[in-house]
Design a protein around this motif. Structure first.
Motif, PDB file in Angstrom:
ATOM      1  N   LEU A 234       0.824  -1.207   0.000  1.00 32.99           N
ATOM      2  CA  LEU A 234       0.000   0.000   0.000  1.00 32.99           C
ATOM      3  C   LEU A 234       0.858   1.258   0.000  1.00 32.99           C
ATOM      4  CD1 LEU A 234      -2.875  -0.893   2.506  1.00 32.99           C
ATOM      5  CD2 LEU A 234      -3.046  -0.664   0.029  1.00 32.99           C
ATOM      6  N   GLY A 235       1.887   1.248   0.873  1.00 32.71           N
ATOM      7  CA  GLY A 235       2.761   2.412   0.928  1.00 32.71           C
ATOM      8  C   GLY A 235       3.505   2.618  -0.379  1.00 32.71           C
ATOM      9  N   VAL A 252      10.135   9.765   6.305  1.00 29.58           N
ATOM     10  CA  VAL A 252       9.187  10.301   7.292  1.00 29.58           C
ATOM     11  C   VAL A 252       8.889   9.270   8.376  1.00 29.58           C
ATOM     12  CG1 VAL A 252       8.145  11.988   5.759  1.00 29.58           C
ATOM     13  CG2 VAL A 252       7.202   9.655   5.856  1.00 29.58           C
ATOM     14  N   THR A 253       8.892   7.999   8.009  1.00 28.55           N
ATOM     15  CA  THR A 253       8.667   6.959   9.017  1.00 28.55           C
ATOM     16  C   THR A 253       9.832   6.918   9.995  1.00 28.55           C
ATOM     17  OG1 THR A 253       7.368   5.644   7.446  1.00 28.55           O
ATOM     18  CG2 THR A 253       8.189   4.507   9.393  1.00 28.55           C
ATOM     19  N   ALA A 277       2.647   6.385   9.535  1.00 29.23           N
ATOM     20  CA  ALA A 277       3.643   7.145   8.777  1.00 29.23           C
ATOM     21  C   ALA A 277       3.839   6.551   7.387  1.00 29.23           C
ATOM     22  CB  ALA A 277       4.968   7.159   9.546  1.00 29.23           C
ATOM     23  N   PHE A 278       3.870   5.237   7.317  1.00 27.68           N
ATOM     24  CA  PHE A 278       4.104   4.588   6.031  1.00 27.68           C
ATOM     25  C   PHE A 278       2.906   4.734   5.100  1.00 27.68           C
ATOM     26  CE2 PHE A 278       7.488   2.231   4.218  1.00 27.68           C
ATOM     27  CZ  PHE A 278       6.954   1.439   3.214  1.00 27.68           C
ATOM     28  N   ILE A 357       3.273  14.193  16.078  1.00 26.75           N
ATOM     29  CA  ILE A 357       4.660  13.773  15.822  1.00 26.75           C
ATOM     30  C   ILE A 357       4.915  13.730  14.321  1.00 26.75           C
ATOM     31  CG2 ILE A 357       6.244  11.799  15.960  1.00 26.75           C
ATOM     32  CD1 ILE A 357       4.909  11.126  18.662  1.00 26.75           C
ATOM     33  N   PHE A 358       3.998  13.083  13.616  1.00 28.87           N
ATOM     34  CA  PHE A 358       4.226  12.899  12.182  1.00 28.87           C
ATOM     35  C   PHE A 358       4.221  14.220  11.432  1.00 28.87           C
ATOM     36  CE2 PHE A 358       2.806  12.292   7.832  1.00 28.87           C
ATOM     37  CZ  PHE A 358       3.763  11.391   7.385  1.00 28.87           C
TER      38      PHE A 358
END
Length: 434
Positions: A234-235, A252-253, A277-278, A357-358
């Motif tokens: 999916l990512g 980003v992860t 994140a992913f 956070i993200f």
């Protein structure tokens, strides 16, 4: 499926098997002890009940001959028949287990009695009784314990041929020690047998449960591989549409993970942060290329369409249980600390922590990365932009923590070396998904 993911799942399965053995042994031992105690109590209870019934039956049997003697006397009472009664009961009491016997007429007047010489002290120690039993029609046996010996006080009504009570017999029966000992031994060995049977049953169940669990672990392993593979697919799918590589997702992860570690997030929170994140831009799969890949600035109408990717992302993962903890990031990564973000205009602590956070990680990587519509900003410029947005776009605590460690994180993560980033990400998954 890449090799590190395979090792991850193998490690998880081995850990689960080891924990299962400990868990199963502990539960089987506890079950063995509890069942042994419960069934042991029942065996002991019914064994003692059987012992009492056996003693009562022996006492009733031995008083039967005395009953015949008193009935014979009461049919034709005389001094001669009374002497014969006393003689007969003296002979009887020396041959059986009764230690004392008394005979009464219907008016509760004592007619005769006999007692073993050796039992006079015993009789004195036994509790006394009233005369309420004299009105009873059935045989009554009351158990008495003296030291380690078992006694029964036996009351036997004497009836004539018409069914009227003409007297009663009272006796003290001493249960034979040999008989008591034999029955108690039978109870003891029954208890031992119960314990051994339950233990043997546990031993038989152990390999069966292990075998069934191994099959369950095989299914779980396949499911874990499928889930992790699905996360990558999916990512990667949206990353390929957006930039032809997975690098942005990887970076980003990793930024998010490092911030989460500095904040001391629990393992379950870290899992949700990694998944979210992913998959944060998963909803962009529903955005047309004309908007998604447009090299210039989006118009207001185009930007409104672009913003719908958040709802699309939520819709895609909402009904998949394994990804429920990713919803915080997928649905909240464009919210802003001052409430000016989208799609729900959440503010401050109403924004999930993982989304706060993200947001820092996503913006920093966007600033320092090349995009279709811009060149990358320098490190110092990116930091200054972040500083200016503390308290408005970003959670002050999260942003300041990131700024304090930005140099180390940037040096570790800001690279175009996709295989290296992929390896680091899989190490994170290996750490937090066990």
């Amino acid at each position: 499926m890449s090799e590190p993911f395979g090792h991850l799942v193998e490690g998880v399965c081995i850990s689960m098997i080891e924990n299962l053995h400990k868990w199963l042994i502990t539960r089987l031992v506890l079950a063995w002890i509890v069942l042994s105690l419960l069934i042991g109590v029942l065996v002991n209870y019914f064994g003692n009940a059987r012992l009492d019934n056996h003693v009562v039956n022996m006492a009733k049997t031995e008083t039967a001959s005395y009953r015949d003697a008193i009935v014979s006397y009461l049919k034709s009472p005389s001094q001669q028949s009374l002497a014969e009664l006393n003689r007969r009961i003296q002979v009887e009491i020396e041959q059986d287990n009764l230690i004392a016997v008394e005979f009464y007429d219907a008016g509760s007047r004592k007619i005769a009695e006999a007692i073993k010489p050796s039992a006079r002290e015993v009789e004195k120690k036994l509790p006394k009784h009233g005369t309420d039993f004299a009105d009873k029609d059935g045989i009554i046996c009351k158990k008495l314990m003296l030291d380690s010996d078992t006694y029964l006080r036996v009351f036997v009504p004497i009836m004539n041929g018409g069914g009227a009570k003409i007297g009663y017999l009272e006796g003290i029966y001493h249960a034979p020690r040999e008989t008591i000992s034999q029955i108690k031994q039978q109870i003891f060995w029954s208890l031992i047998l119960v314990v051994l049977v339950i233990f043997a049953t546990s031993l038989v169940l152990y390999p069966l449960i292990i075998r069934l669990n191994k099959r369950l672990l095989d299914y779980s392993r396949n499911l874990a591989l499928t889930n992790i593979g699905m996360l990558k697919v999916l990512g990667s799918a949206i990353a390929k549409r957006d930039s032809d590589t997975n690098i942005h997702n990887y970076r980003v992860t990793l930024y998010s993970v490092r911030i989460g570690e500095k904040l001391g997030l629990a393992n379950n929170q870290m899992k949700g942060l990694i998944k979210g994140a992913f998959l944060h831009d998963l909803g962009k799969i529903a955005i047309s290329d004309a908007i998604l890949l447009k090299p210039g600035k989006l118009t207001d109408e185009e930007f409104e369409v672009m913003k719908t990717h958040v709802r699309h992302g939520e819709d895609i993962i909402r009904n998949y249980d394994w990804l429920q903890d990713a919803l915080d990031v997928v649905g909240g990564h464009h919210e802003k600390y001052d409430g000016s973000g989208y799609p729900n205009s959440l503010a401050q602590s109403n924004i999930p922590l993982n989304a706060r956070i993200f947001a820092v990680a996503d913006v920093f990587d966007a600033l320092t990365s090349r995009r279709p519509y811009k060149e990358p900003f320098g490190y110092d410029v990116a930091l200054e932009i972040l500083r200016q947005s503390v308290g408005s776009h970003f959670d002050p605590d999260v942003a300041r923590l990131f700024l304090d460690h930005a140099a180390d994180m940037h040096a570790e993560i800001c690279t175009d070396n996709e295989p290296l980033l992929h390896q680091k990400l899989e190490l994170c998954i290996d750490q937090y998904f066990q």
